[in-house]
Design a protein around this motif. Structure first.
Motif, PDB file in Angstrom:
ATOM      1  N   LYS A 201       0.807  -1.056   0.040  1.00 51.14           N
ATOM      2  CA  LYS A 201      -0.240  -0.056   0.259  1.00 51.14           C
ATOM      3  C   LYS A 201       1.017   1.209   0.139  1.00 51.14           C
ATOM      4  O   LYS A 201       0.587   2.008  -0.516  1.00 51.14           O
ATOM      5  CB  LYS A 201      -0.649  -0.063   0.908  1.00 51.14           C
ATOM      6  N   ASP A 202       2.016   0.638   1.018  1.00 47.59           N
ATOM      7  CA  ASP A 202       2.570   2.381   0.807  1.00 47.59           C
ATOM      8  C   ASP A 202       3.519   2.470  -0.250  1.00 47.59           C
ATOM      9  O   ASP A 202       3.629   4.073  -0.827  1.00 47.59           O
ATOM     10  CB  ASP A 202       3.990   1.995   2.091  1.00 47.59           C
ATOM     11  N   LYS A 205       0.878   3.956  -3.259  1.00 47.07           N
ATOM     12  CA  LYS A 205       0.817   4.704  -2.656  1.00 47.07           C
ATOM     13  C   LYS A 205       1.813   6.167  -3.522  1.00 47.07           C
ATOM     14  O   LYS A 205       1.788   6.883  -4.195  1.00 47.07           O
ATOM     15  CB  LYS A 205       0.499   5.372  -1.498  1.00 47.07           C
ATOM     16  N   LYS A 209       1.913   9.034  -6.438  1.00 51.16           N
ATOM     17  CA  LYS A 209       1.545  10.659  -6.532  1.00 51.16           C
ATOM     18  C   LYS A 209       2.728  10.678  -7.000  1.00 51.16           C
ATOM     19  O   LYS A 209       2.831  11.817  -7.210  1.00 51.16           O
ATOM     20  CB  LYS A 209       2.297  10.369  -4.384  1.00 51.16           C
TER      21      LYS A 209
END
Length: 230
Positions: A201-202, A205, A209
């Motif tokens: 997820k990190d 993400k 970005k």
């Protein structure tokens, strides 16, 4: 006669269509006696260059394979004073792998947006430590291939190549995914190392970005670029 010639032409034509359809259906399967099914399914074959069937490396692909990039500790077990193998701590193995995965993801995502990053847990020679990076765009895979050539990781030369594998569901061992594979790490289908959901997820993400910012920058540059007018 003209009629028999035309009839012969049509029979040859439809036979050719039938054969082409048949060859397309069996391509890369066990029934294909020309092309290696393991190479096309998992991107590697235990016979390597000695294989009796063809391994056609794609000229371009969404997937980049970096063979033996991950140094799996399980492949080099520790030995105690009496010469017996010592089992690694599971927590250590998880941390060791996820440190590598994060490092690899951040480096490989510099070349383009990654859709999937998979690492083999198999310990047989042709799959040991293999890393598969599937990019959103084939052009980015090409950038990664060129960008990694001649580079080293953990003191070892990287030998990236395009891989025919784009469907990892098909490439993976079903027994390993559903329960337990009786062949263990010596299986010839992919056993992919699990990655914690929080880390994935990190990483994704941060990637989204980064590429959103790049898209905005390109849009801004196009807007500010001088253009011809009448």
């Amino acid at each position: 006669s003209t009629q028999s010639t035309w009839g012969h032409f049509l029979s040859v034509y439809f036979f050719s269509l039938h054969m082409a359809d048949h060859l397309e259906q069996i391509f890369g399967t066990e029934k294909d006696k020309v092309n290696c099914p393991f190479y096309y399914r998992v991107g590697a074959c235990r016979h390597g260059d000695r294989c009796s069937r063809i391994h056609n490396t794609p000229l371009l692909s969404q997937t980049l394979l970096v063979p033996h990039m991950y140094l799996n500790p399980v492949a080099a077990p520790m030995i105690d004073a009496e010469g017996r193998p010592v089992e690694y701590d599971k927590r250590y193995l998880k941390e060791h792998f996820e440190e590598f995965y994060e490092d690899a993801f951040e480096e490989l995502s510099k070349f383009g947006e990654i859709e999937e990053l998979n690492v083999c847990d198999n310990v047989n020679e042709h799959l040991l430590g293999n890393v598969y990076a599937k990019y959103r765009l084939e052009d980015d895979t090409d950038k990664a291939l060129k960008g990694l050539q001649g580079r080293y990781y953990a003191g070892r030369l990287l030998l990236p190549e395009f891989s025919p594998v784009t469907d990892f569901h098909s490439a993976c061992c079903k027994d390993f995914e559903e329960a337990e594979c009786t062949r263990g790490g010596l299986c010839n289908f992919l056993h992919l190392k699990p990655v914690s959901k929080s880390l994935l997820k990190d990483l994704y993400k941060e990637q989204r970005k980064k590429y959103k910012e790049r898209a905005r920058e390109r849009q801004r540059e196009r807007f500010l670029r001088p253009s011809f007018s009448r």
